[in-house]
Design a protein around this motif. Sequence first.
Motif, PDB file in Angstrom:
ATOM      1  N   ALA A 258       0.761  -1.347   0.148  1.00 27.83           N
ATOM      2  CA  ALA A 258      -0.025  -0.036  -0.079  1.00 27.83           C
ATOM      3  C   ALA A 258       0.724   1.247   0.126  1.00 27.83           C
ATOM      4  O   ALA A 258       0.318   2.303   0.004  1.00 27.83           O
ATOM      5  N   GLY A 259       2.238   1.097   0.148  1.00 29.46           N
ATOM      6  CA  GLY A 259       3.009   2.379   0.168  1.00 29.46           C
ATOM      7  C   GLY A 259       3.245   3.006   1.527  1.00 29.46           C
ATOM      8  O   GLY A 259       3.784   4.090   1.659  1.00 29.46           O
ATOM      9  N   ALA A 260       3.140   1.964   2.480  1.00 24.13           N
ATOM     10  CA  ALA A 260       3.761   2.272   3.732  1.00 24.13           C
ATOM     11  C   ALA A 260       4.725   1.460   4.431  1.00 24.13           C
ATOM     12  O   ALA A 260       5.007   0.581   3.639  1.00 24.13           O
ATOM     13  N   ARG A 261       5.315   1.878   5.628  1.00 20.13           N
ATOM     14  CA  ARG A 261       6.230   1.201   6.206  1.00 20.13           C
ATOM     15  C   ARG A 261       5.598   0.814   7.618  1.00 20.13           C
ATOM     16  O   ARG A 261       5.327   1.640   8.304  1.00 20.13           O
ATOM     17  N   ASN A 262       5.824  -0.495   7.822  1.00 21.08           N
ATOM     18  CA  ASN A 262       5.141  -1.238   8.934  1.00 21.08           C
ATOM     19  C   ASN A 262       6.207  -0.554  10.009  1.00 21.08           C
ATOM     20  O   ASN A 262       7.261  -0.736  10.062  1.00 21.08           O
ATOM     21  N   ALA A 263       5.519  -0.085  11.095  1.00 20.63           N
ATOM     22  CA  ALA A 263       6.173   0.486  12.310  1.00 20.63           C
ATOM     23  C   ALA A 263       7.179  -0.515  12.776  1.00 20.63           C
ATOM     24  O   ALA A 263       7.982  -0.287  13.470  1.00 20.63           O
ATOM     25  N   PHE A 264       6.774  -1.835  12.687  1.00 17.56           N
ATOM     26  CA  PHE A 264       7.596  -2.818  13.356  1.00 17.56           C
ATOM     27  C   PHE A 264       8.086  -3.874  11.937  1.00 17.56           C
ATOM     28  O   PHE A 264       8.181  -5.078  12.738  1.00 17.56           O
ATOM     29  N   ALA A 265       8.473  -3.347  11.328  1.00 13.11           N
ATOM     30  CA  ALA A 265       9.070  -4.158  10.201  1.00 13.11           C
ATOM     31  C   ALA A 265      10.412  -4.847  10.453  1.00 13.11           C
ATOM     32  O   ALA A 265      10.687  -5.926   9.926  1.00 13.11           O
ATOM     33  N   GLU A 266      10.863  -4.403  11.597  1.00 17.53           N
ATOM     34  CA  GLU A 266      12.273  -4.950  11.668  1.00 17.53           C
ATOM     35  C   GLU A 266      12.253  -6.021  12.536  1.00 17.53           C
ATOM     36  O   GLU A 266      13.234  -6.785  12.763  1.00 17.53           O
ATOM     37  N   CYS A 267      11.053  -6.549  13.053  1.00 14.98           N
ATOM     38  CA  CYS A 267      10.756  -7.637  14.029  1.00 14.98           C
ATOM     39  C   CYS A 267      10.448  -8.965  13.304  1.00 14.98           C
ATOM     40  O   CYS A 267       9.615  -8.963  12.372  1.00 14.98           O
ATOM     41  N   ASP A 268      11.466  -9.970  13.163  1.00 10.90           N
ATOM     42  CA  ASP A 268      11.087 -11.160  12.658  1.00 10.90           C
ATOM     43  C   ASP A 268      10.192 -12.151  13.336  1.00 10.90           C
ATOM     44  O   ASP A 268      10.160 -12.175  14.512  1.00 10.90           O
ATOM     45  N   GLY A 269       9.243 -12.611  12.629  1.00 13.09           N
ATOM     46  CA  GLY A 269       8.301 -13.408  12.923  1.00 13.09           C
ATOM     47  C   GLY A 269       6.964 -12.858  12.559  1.00 13.09           C
ATOM     48  O   GLY A 269       6.736 -11.926  11.646  1.00 13.09           O
ATOM     49  N   ASP A 270       5.761 -13.255  13.263  1.00 12.86           N
ATOM     50  CA  ASP A 270       4.555 -12.832  12.677  1.00 12.86           C
ATOM     51  C   ASP A 270       4.008 -12.029  13.713  1.00 12.86           C
ATOM     52  O   ASP A 270       3.610 -10.827  13.241  1.00 12.86           O
ATOM     53  N   TYR A 271       3.980 -12.095  14.999  1.00 11.15           N
ATOM     54  CA  TYR A 271       3.480 -11.203  16.065  1.00 11.15           C
ATOM     55  C   TYR A 271       4.352 -11.091  17.226  1.00 11.15           C
ATOM     56  O   TYR A 271       5.377 -11.818  17.368  1.00 11.15           O
ATOM     57  N   LYS A 272       4.332 -10.121  17.778  1.00  8.10           N
ATOM     58  CA  LYS A 272       5.331  -9.800  18.797  1.00  8.10           C
ATOM     59  C   LYS A 272       4.699  -8.875  19.869  1.00  8.10           C
ATOM     60  O   LYS A 272       4.067  -7.481  19.464  1.00  8.10           O
ATOM     61  N   GLN A 273       4.787  -9.201  21.185  1.00  5.83           N
ATOM     62  CA  GLN A 273       4.082  -8.069  22.197  1.00  5.83           C
ATOM     63  C   GLN A 273       5.285  -7.154  22.465  1.00  5.83           C
ATOM     64  O   GLN A 273       6.454  -7.398  22.611  1.00  5.83           O
ATOM     65  N   VAL A 274       4.783  -5.881  22.321  1.00  8.69           N
ATOM     66  CA  VAL A 274       5.658  -4.718  22.553  1.00  8.69           C
ATOM     67  C   VAL A 274       5.132  -3.960  23.551  1.00  8.69           C
ATOM     68  O   VAL A 274       4.009  -4.205  24.075  1.00  8.69           O
ATOM     69  N   GLY A 275       5.813  -2.794  24.046  1.00 11.77           N
ATOM     70  CA  GLY A 275       5.273  -1.890  25.161  1.00 11.77           C
ATOM     71  C   GLY A 275       4.936  -0.580  24.325  1.00 11.77           C
ATOM     72  O   GLY A 275       5.093  -0.135  23.164  1.00 11.77           O
ATOM     73  N   TRP A 276       3.916   0.068  25.158  1.00  8.55           N
ATOM     74  CA  TRP A 276       3.468   1.480  24.584  1.00  8.55           C
ATOM     75  C   TRP A 276       4.667   2.476  24.349  1.00  8.55           C
ATOM     76  O   TRP A 276       4.538   3.138  23.343  1.00  8.55           O
ATOM     77  N   GLU A 277       5.684   2.153  25.043  1.00  4.31           N
ATOM     78  CA  GLU A 277       6.817   2.993  24.888  1.00  4.31           C
ATOM     79  C   GLU A 277       7.435   2.834  23.663  1.00  4.31           C
ATOM     80  O   GLU A 277       7.999   3.774  23.014  1.00  4.31           O
TER      81      GLU A 277
END
Length: 360
Positions: A258-277
Amino acid sequence: MHSRSRSRVWCGTAAVVLGGLLVTGCGGDGQVDATDAADAGKAASGAYPVSVTDCMGAKTTFDSAPKKIVTSNASSLELLLRLGAGEQVIGTGFPPGKGTLPDELDAQAQKVQVLSDTVIPKEKLLGSGADLYIDTFASMNMGGGMGDAPTDEEFKAAGIKHIYLKSTACAATSKSALTDLSGVEADITSLGQVTGTSTKAKELVAAMKSKVDAVQKAVGSTAQDARPTYFFFDFDAGTKQPMAVCNRQVANAVITLAGARNAFAECDGDYKQVGWEDVISKNPDWIQLGVRNRGSKAANEKAFDEAEAWLKSNSATKGLTAVEKDHFLRIGSEQTTIAGVENATTVETIAKALYPGKVG
């Protein structure tokens, strides 16, 4: 239904997947061997037997089209309905809510017997009389006292072939980031081969390619650093600790195309829990309110409203660029994170919002 709920994820002989054409993920790396190509050719002409391979190359052979299919959830059911193979479906788990599928598919979907509102219990599945079980995800342990999933031996003893949607089931262990929909298109192609609906499968894939190609023509030349950053807010996964979609998830391909950059594209895998920070440090330009289908348009809108209100009222998120600018996209989770025809439509919807005037 997300990967965090799976007890284990693998791409071996235990997870036979839909992919006569080995594509992105699970050791396939887009390669097609000579045997697979020959089988695909036979399937296209309506000839059997047809063999489809799993991620490691192990084969499952069909001597004819299955007559009694059970689907694990609404996504694989929808694919079969779109292919015109709905008459063969005798049951499903995770059924679609009334009115949640397009008009022409909804009436058909509501006629399918619901074997479970969630994961189909082992004994009910084995006793269903099915000759094929199509599973969207790898082995899952959803709790609730439903017991373990059937073993390969138990499926065989019950006369049930067990196959998976490769683009979803093997996403977590893919060797590279998912940046296109070739895996989804291969799943549709393989379902067409197995069910004898290859002609319709080709039409569906061609329509997907047409939508995505149009978007790429409009925004594909946009430099990476000029592309807006994008966060998929999985509201239903909980707000205490956000769940990010990583680069092996089909949503990464949807967002990228779609022409965007996934904010967590550097994360290898399908899902990952992150923090709001972590989300704050990314400060995304756009946020998708990823709400799972509630069964009606009114219920969905209410859920979107709740997700937006939470972001605007929470002290950790109300200062985000996307929140301050009201850069929200109200697009359901399923058509973004689960393989299907609607992935291409989601690419188009996102691109229209991010590049007004460029995408028709």
